[in-house]
Write a protein that holds these residues in place. Structure first.
Motif, PDB file in Angstrom:
ATOM      1  N   PRO A  12       0.801  -1.226   0.000  1.00  0.00           N
ATOM      2  CA  PRO A  12       0.000   0.000   0.000  1.00  0.00           C
ATOM      3  C   PRO A  12       0.839   1.285   0.000  1.00  0.00           C
ATOM      4  O   PRO A  12       0.354   2.340   0.380  1.00  0.00           O
ATOM      5  CB  PRO A  12      -0.829  -0.118   1.279  1.00  0.00           C
ATOM      6  CG  PRO A  12      -0.002  -0.946   2.186  1.00  0.00           C
ATOM      7  CD  PRO A  12       0.729  -1.913   1.294  1.00  0.00           C
ATOM      8  N   TRP A  13       2.073   1.209  -0.401  1.00  0.00           N
ATOM      9  CA  TRP A  13       2.915   2.382  -0.540  1.00  0.00           C
ATOM     10  C   TRP A  13       3.761   2.226  -1.792  1.00  0.00           C
ATOM     11  O   TRP A  13       3.876   1.145  -2.347  1.00  0.00           O
ATOM     12  CB  TRP A  13       3.800   2.594   0.691  1.00  0.00           C
ATOM     13  CG  TRP A  13       4.655   1.412   1.034  1.00  0.00           C
ATOM     14  CD1 TRP A  13       5.843   1.051   0.462  1.00  0.00           C
ATOM     15  CD2 TRP A  13       4.388   0.421   2.032  1.00  0.00           C
ATOM     16  NE1 TRP A  13       6.337  -0.093   1.032  1.00  0.00           N
ATOM     17  CE2 TRP A  13       5.454  -0.501   2.002  1.00  0.00           C
ATOM     18  CE3 TRP A  13       3.357   0.226   2.946  1.00  0.00           C
ATOM     19  CZ2 TRP A  13       5.517  -1.598   2.852  1.00  0.00           C
ATOM     20  CZ3 TRP A  13       3.432  -0.873   3.788  1.00  0.00           C
ATOM     21  CH2 TRP A  13       4.495  -1.767   3.744  1.00  0.00           C
ATOM     22  N   SER A  14       4.342   3.329  -2.221  1.00  0.00           N
ATOM     23  CA  SER A  14       5.174   3.345  -3.422  1.00  0.00           C
ATOM     24  C   SER A  14       6.616   3.632  -3.050  1.00  0.00           C
ATOM     25  O   SER A  14       6.910   4.165  -1.973  1.00  0.00           O
ATOM     26  CB  SER A  14       4.695   4.430  -4.391  1.00  0.00           C
ATOM     27  OG  SER A  14       3.375   4.185  -4.797  1.00  0.00           O
ATOM     28  N   ALA A  15       7.507   3.344  -3.981  1.00  0.00           N
ATOM     29  CA  ALA A  15       8.914   3.700  -3.825  1.00  0.00           C
ATOM     30  C   ALA A  15       9.047   5.215  -3.954  1.00  0.00           C
ATOM     31  O   ALA A  15       8.133   5.888  -4.443  1.00  0.00           O
ATOM     32  CB  ALA A  15       9.736   2.990  -4.904  1.00  0.00           C
ATOM     33  N   PRO A  16      10.165   5.789  -3.527  1.00  0.00           N
ATOM     34  CA  PRO A  16      10.338   7.240  -3.629  1.00  0.00           C
ATOM     35  C   PRO A  16      10.155   7.787  -5.048  1.00  0.00           C
ATOM     36  O   PRO A  16       9.728   8.925  -5.222  1.00  0.00           O
ATOM     37  CB  PRO A  16      11.771   7.464  -3.140  1.00  0.00           C
ATOM     38  CG  PRO A  16      12.037   6.323  -2.224  1.00  0.00           C
ATOM     39  CD  PRO A  16      11.293   5.154  -2.819  1.00  0.00           C
ATOM     40  N   ASP A  17      10.434   6.968  -6.057  1.00  0.00           N
ATOM     41  CA  ASP A  17      10.267   7.424  -7.444  1.00  0.00           C
ATOM     42  C   ASP A  17       8.839   7.220  -7.953  1.00  0.00           C
ATOM     43  O   ASP A  17       8.555   7.467  -9.115  1.00  0.00           O
ATOM     44  CB  ASP A  17      11.263   6.729  -8.364  1.00  0.00           C
ATOM     45  CG  ASP A  17      11.103   5.212  -8.389  1.00  0.00           C
ATOM     46  OD1 ASP A  17      10.222   4.686  -7.677  1.00  0.00           O
ATOM     47  OD2 ASP A  17      11.858   4.552  -9.124  1.00  0.00           O
ATOM     48  N   GLY A  18       7.934   6.752  -7.068  1.00  0.00           N
ATOM     49  CA  GLY A  18       6.533   6.583  -7.441  1.00  0.00           C
ATOM     50  C   GLY A  18       6.181   5.209  -7.993  1.00  0.00           C
ATOM     51  O   GLY A  18       5.015   4.927  -8.245  1.00  0.00           O
ATOM     52  N   LYS A  19       7.175   4.360  -8.171  1.00  0.00           N
ATOM     53  CA  LYS A  19       6.905   3.021  -8.700  1.00  0.00           C
ATOM     54  C   LYS A  19       6.289   2.144  -7.608  1.00  0.00           C
ATOM     55  O   LYS A  19       6.562   2.319  -6.421  1.00  0.00           O
ATOM     56  CB  LYS A  19       8.194   2.386  -9.211  1.00  0.00           C
ATOM     57  CG  LYS A  19       8.741   3.076 -10.437  1.00  0.00           C
ATOM     58  CD  LYS A  19       9.982   2.388 -10.941  1.00  0.00           C
ATOM     59  CE  LYS A  19      10.513   3.121 -12.167  1.00  0.00           C
ATOM     60  NZ  LYS A  19      11.785   2.537 -12.617  1.00  0.00           N
ATOM     61  N   PRO A  20       5.440   1.184  -8.004  1.00  0.00           N
ATOM     62  CA  PRO A  20       4.812   0.317  -7.001  1.00  0.00           C
ATOM     63  C   PRO A  20       5.838  -0.572  -6.307  1.00  0.00           C
ATOM     64  O   PRO A  20       6.869  -0.920  -6.883  1.00  0.00           O
ATOM     65  CB  PRO A  20       3.823  -0.519  -7.817  1.00  0.00           C
ATOM     66  CG  PRO A  20       4.262  -0.406  -9.228  1.00  0.00           C
ATOM     67  CD  PRO A  20       5.028   0.867  -9.365  1.00  0.00           C
ATOM     68  N   CYS A  21       5.541  -0.917  -5.073  1.00  0.00           N
ATOM     69  CA  CYS A  21       6.370  -1.834  -4.293  1.00  0.00           C
ATOM     70  C   CYS A  21       5.625  -3.156  -4.157  1.00  0.00           C
ATOM     71  O   CYS A  21       4.414  -3.180  -3.949  1.00  0.00           O
ATOM     72  CB  CYS A  21       6.640  -1.278  -2.900  1.00  0.00           C
ATOM     73  SG  CYS A  21       7.675   0.178  -2.887  1.00  0.00           S
ATOM     74  N   TYR A  22       6.364  -4.248  -4.256  1.00  0.00           N
ATOM     75  CA  TYR A  22       5.790  -5.579  -4.142  1.00  0.00           C
ATOM     76  C   TYR A  22       6.531  -6.356  -3.064  1.00  0.00           C
ATOM     77  O   TYR A  22       7.700  -6.116  -2.796  1.00  0.00           O
ATOM     78  CB  TYR A  22       5.898  -6.331  -5.469  1.00  0.00           C
ATOM     79  CG  TYR A  22       5.073  -5.717  -6.569  1.00  0.00           C
ATOM     80  CD1 TYR A  22       3.746  -6.075  -6.737  1.00  0.00           C
ATOM     81  CD2 TYR A  22       5.611  -4.760  -7.421  1.00  0.00           C
ATOM     82  CE1 TYR A  22       2.968  -5.507  -7.746  1.00  0.00           C
ATOM     83  CE2 TYR A  22       4.853  -4.185  -8.423  1.00  0.00           C
ATOM     84  CZ  TYR A  22       3.532  -4.568  -8.583  1.00  0.00           C
ATOM     85  OH  TYR A  22       2.773  -3.991  -9.572  1.00  0.00           O
ATOM     86  N   LEU A  23       5.819  -7.306  -2.471  1.00  0.00           N
ATOM     87  CA  LEU A  23       6.394  -8.182  -1.460  1.00  0.00           C
ATOM     88  C   LEU A  23       6.185  -9.617  -1.890  1.00  0.00           C
ATOM     89  O   LEU A  23       5.074 -10.016  -2.236  1.00  0.00           O
ATOM     90  CB  LEU A  23       5.714  -7.954  -0.103  1.00  0.00           C
ATOM     91  CG  LEU A  23       6.102  -8.901   1.024  1.00  0.00           C
ATOM     92  CD1 LEU A  23       7.571  -8.711   1.408  1.00  0.00           C
ATOM     93  CD2 LEU A  23       5.198  -8.678   2.223  1.00  0.00           C
ATOM     94  N   SER A  24       7.258 -10.383  -1.871  1.00  0.00           N
ATOM     95  CA  SER A  24       7.169 -11.808  -2.156  1.00  0.00           C
ATOM     96  C   SER A  24       7.399 -12.547  -0.840  1.00  0.00           C
ATOM     97  O   SER A  24       8.495 -12.505  -0.281  1.00  0.00           O
ATOM     98  CB  SER A  24       8.230 -12.207  -3.185  1.00  0.00           C
ATOM     99  OG  SER A  24       8.168 -13.595  -3.439  1.00  0.00           O
TER     100      SER A  24
END
Length: 123
Positions: A12-24
């Protein structure tokens, strides 16, 4: 029938550059719990904001600046809520072999619409 799930979760948050973050992960770790808590806070805030905007709209005294600000907040809340829905939707179990699904080429029902039940359901 076996059930498979996807191995990554949209966070539910993005990286500083706005790209999505994923968790495996297996869905039980620390980051998973943090993500669950963030989602709960975001959904709670969206609900509170919805109540506030409802009051603001019925007030009749709201200024254009107040309405513009509320609309900006609602836009962000809707973006967060959509991201949560997308994340949860991709984590739903997907059956490998669904007996209720009919291939259109194999459909001999004469074009009827509606849900299909497996033959075992009839007796």
């Amino acid at each position: 029938m076996t059930i498979t799930t996807r191995a990554v979760r949209l966070l539910p948050w993005s990286a500083p550059d706005g790209k999505p973050c994923y968790l495996s992960s297996d869905g039980y770790g620390y980051v998973t719990r943090v993500a669950d808590n963030v989602e709960a806070v975001q959904l709670g805030m969206a609900g509170d904001l919805l109540d506030h905007v409802g009051e603001l709209l019925t007030d009749g005294e709201a200024t254009p600046d107040q309405l513009r600000f509320a609309l900006g907040c609602m836009s962000q809340a809707l973006r967060d809520t959509k991201r949560i829905a997308d994340s949860r939707g991709t984590r739903l179990p997907v059956p490998d072999d669904d007996p209720g699904t009919v291939d259109e080429e194999e459909d001999d029902s004469g074009g009827g619409e509606g849900p299909w039940l497996p033959a075992e359901a009839f007796g």
